[in-house]
Design a protein around this motif. Sequence first.
Motif, PDB file in Angstrom:
ATOM      1  N   ALA A 135      -0.959   1.472  11.364  1.00  8.06           N
ATOM      2  CA  ALA A 135      -0.426   0.333  12.110  1.00  8.06           C
ATOM      3  C   ALA A 135       0.902  -0.057  11.479  1.00  8.06           C
ATOM      4  O   ALA A 135       1.043   0.016  10.264  1.00  8.06           O
ATOM      5  CB  ALA A 135      -1.400  -0.837  12.037  1.00  8.06           C
ATOM      6  N   PRO A 136       1.867  -0.476  12.294  1.00  2.92           N
ATOM      7  CA  PRO A 136       3.177  -0.838  11.734  1.00  2.92           C
ATOM      8  C   PRO A 136       3.021  -1.856  10.604  1.00  2.92           C
ATOM      9  O   PRO A 136       2.282  -2.826  10.733  1.00  2.92           O
ATOM     10  CB  PRO A 136       3.904  -1.457  12.932  1.00  2.92           C
ATOM     11  CG  PRO A 136       3.241  -0.849  14.130  1.00  2.92           C
ATOM     12  CD  PRO A 136       1.808  -0.629  13.741  1.00  2.92           C
ATOM     13  N   ALA A 137       3.715  -1.587   9.491  1.00  2.00           N
ATOM     14  CA  ALA A 137       3.563  -2.444   8.323  1.00  2.00           C
ATOM     15  C   ALA A 137       4.441  -3.675   8.436  1.00  2.00           C
ATOM     16  O   ALA A 137       5.458  -3.661   9.121  1.00  2.00           O
ATOM     17  CB  ALA A 137       3.942  -1.661   7.067  1.00  2.00           C
ATOM     18  N   GLY A 138       4.018  -4.743   7.763  1.00  2.00           N
ATOM     19  CA  GLY A 138       4.856  -5.943   7.692  1.00  2.00           C
ATOM     20  C   GLY A 138       5.866  -5.782   6.576  1.00  2.00           C
ATOM     21  O   GLY A 138       6.296  -4.675   6.268  1.00  2.00           O
ATOM     22  N   TYR A 139       6.210  -6.904   5.922  1.00  4.42           N
ATOM     23  CA  TYR A 139       7.148  -6.836   4.807  1.00  4.42           C
ATOM     24  C   TYR A 139       6.482  -6.232   3.586  1.00  4.42           C
ATOM     25  O   TYR A 139       5.281  -6.212   3.469  1.00  4.42           O
ATOM     26  CB  TYR A 139       7.664  -8.240   4.481  1.00  4.42           C
ATOM     27  CG  TYR A 139       8.453  -8.826   5.617  1.00  4.42           C
ATOM     28  CD1 TYR A 139       9.688  -8.290   5.978  1.00  4.42           C
ATOM     29  CD2 TYR A 139       7.940  -9.898   6.340  1.00  4.42           C
ATOM     30  CE1 TYR A 139      10.405  -8.828   7.031  1.00  4.42           C
ATOM     31  CE2 TYR A 139       8.649 -10.442   7.395  1.00  4.42           C
ATOM     32  CZ  TYR A 139       9.882  -9.906   7.739  1.00  4.42           C
ATOM     33  OH  TYR A 139      10.588 -10.437   8.784  1.00  4.42           O
ATOM     34  N   GLY A 140       7.300  -5.757   2.684  1.00  9.08           N
ATOM     35  CA  GLY A 140       6.788  -5.273   1.400  1.00  9.08           C
ATOM     36  C   GLY A 140       6.195  -3.884   1.513  1.00  9.08           C
ATOM     37  O   GLY A 140       6.338  -3.205   2.528  1.00  9.08           O
ATOM     38  N   ALA A 141       5.528  -3.478   0.424  1.00  8.76           N
ATOM     39  CA  ALA A 141       4.960  -2.135   0.388  1.00  8.76           C
ATOM     40  C   ALA A 141       3.844  -2.012   1.413  1.00  8.76           C
ATOM     41  O   ALA A 141       3.021  -2.925   1.545  1.00  8.76           O
ATOM     42  CB  ALA A 141       4.420  -1.841  -1.008  1.00  8.76           C
ATOM     43  N   PRO A 142       3.819  -0.909   2.188  1.00  8.64           N
ATOM     44  CA  PRO A 142       2.750  -0.757   3.177  1.00  8.64           C
ATOM     45  C   PRO A 142       1.393  -0.606   2.487  1.00  8.64           C
ATOM     46  O   PRO A 142       1.311  -0.113   1.370  1.00  8.64           O
ATOM     47  CB  PRO A 142       3.134   0.518   3.920  1.00  8.64           C
ATOM     48  CG  PRO A 142       4.052   1.253   3.012  1.00  8.64           C
ATOM     49  CD  PRO A 142       4.738   0.231   2.165  1.00  8.64           C
TER      50      PRO A 142
END
Length: 461
Positions: free
Chosen positions: A318-325
């Motif tokens: 799923a598309p990651a948010g901010y920061g490291a996935p």
Amino acid sequence: MPARSAYVCQQCGASTPKWAGQCPSCEAWNTLVETVVPGGPRGAKGGARERRAGGGEAAGIEPIGGVTSAEAARLETGMGEVDRVLGGGLVPGSIVLFGGDPGIGKSTLLLQLAARVARAGSAVLYVTGEESSAQVRGRAERVGAVVEGLALLPTTELDVAVNAIAAMRPALAVVDSVQTMASDDLGGPAGSVGQVREVASRLAEVAKAGATCVALVGHVTKEGTVAGPRTLEHLVDAVIYLEGERLGATRLLRAAKNRYGSTEEVGVLEMRSDGLAEVADASRFFLESEQPPVAGSAVTIALEGTRPLAVEIQALAAPAGYGAPRRATTGIDPNRVLMLIAVLARHAGLNLTGHDVYVNVAGGLRIEEPAADLAVAAALASTLRERAVRSGTVLAGELALSGRLRVASRAERRLAEARRLGFSRLVTGPARGDGGSHSSADDGLAAAADLRGALRLALED
Ligand code: TYD
Ligand code: MG
């Protein structure tokens, strides 16, 4: 010979003859506790107490033909999944540790085994240090274990338990649990390394003396081992772990050590309202669904011991948010998944850097074998590209960092199992170059040299 004492570290289990403030082995402070070392010949290490022949030099020597093998006399529990993991049943005179998380079902399983052995006509003693007789009786009613020939002994005193086993000489003695038993001869509290070792070694002695099978229950501690690192494993003949997700119903039995059998076999059980039950078709058990394939799911045929198991691997990108996935896994080594993510990026052009990745082995199974690589990679490719794995296809093969694919061991055996379950094709690596082995698309083995080729064979267009 008189009992001797040693100082045993409660953290690492190392033993020293003299007290010290700091453990010489693991350097922890204030962890040494005085512990009794049995005076008999099976006592301390180091060979100093080697048994000396009493009469002549030849005492104890016998021709191999005159020795009866332990194989002859297995005590079958009658639960096939348990006997399989034990290597054919319990061995008289041996001690087996049944470990697992609290609440996973150890007491339930051993009460059921105790009842089965008693029902088959052998005397059984169930020593309960954790629960009262009334509580055990309550559970016994639930699982159908109120059986003649099964006796209960509620005690936490090791001497009481050992004396009862020595006097009764049952075929099977269950001691539930090692953490609740304690000997008065020792300073430490029940559950300390010194006590736990004393419990196991005294029970091993009484097991041997009376040809009793002792089944010792042990809770797994926070560190993931039974009562401290490796404390117990070398004192017992076999270590069997009962595993599973507490909230799920599946329970797996695995041998971590087995002096009398393989450590490869797994047993599959299911927790029901009336105790643990064997599952009818273990191989099908880990297939989540028999519906048409969906994106993010791939089936592999794992070989656990001699038994092939069909297992569904589920992946979600799923598309990651901010920061490291995020990368989260259940049932499979997260580092292996990280490696496969890198191999997919480098050798199949599938980049997951911007995605959170979840990988789940269905049904609560833990997969260790590298042959699961290809199914994990295919599930990841499938979720990212939103293409399902072709219907009727299973995958098995180990991936190298170069992206090359190795054929799964015993591929024919795996394919045969896949066919039995209604699949028609196994995608795997190229047959080893021995000239003799065959691989062609129409016999169901589809070989690809590398990850890219395998994904082309496995995923829908
Ligand atoms: P238990 O055998 O007491 O676990 P352990 O000895 O490993 O600590 O099992 C505890 C759980 O099992 C408890 O949460 C209830 C569940 N259970 C069933 O689901 N069905 C049963 O028939 C029994 C006896 C227990
Ligand atoms: Mg219990």
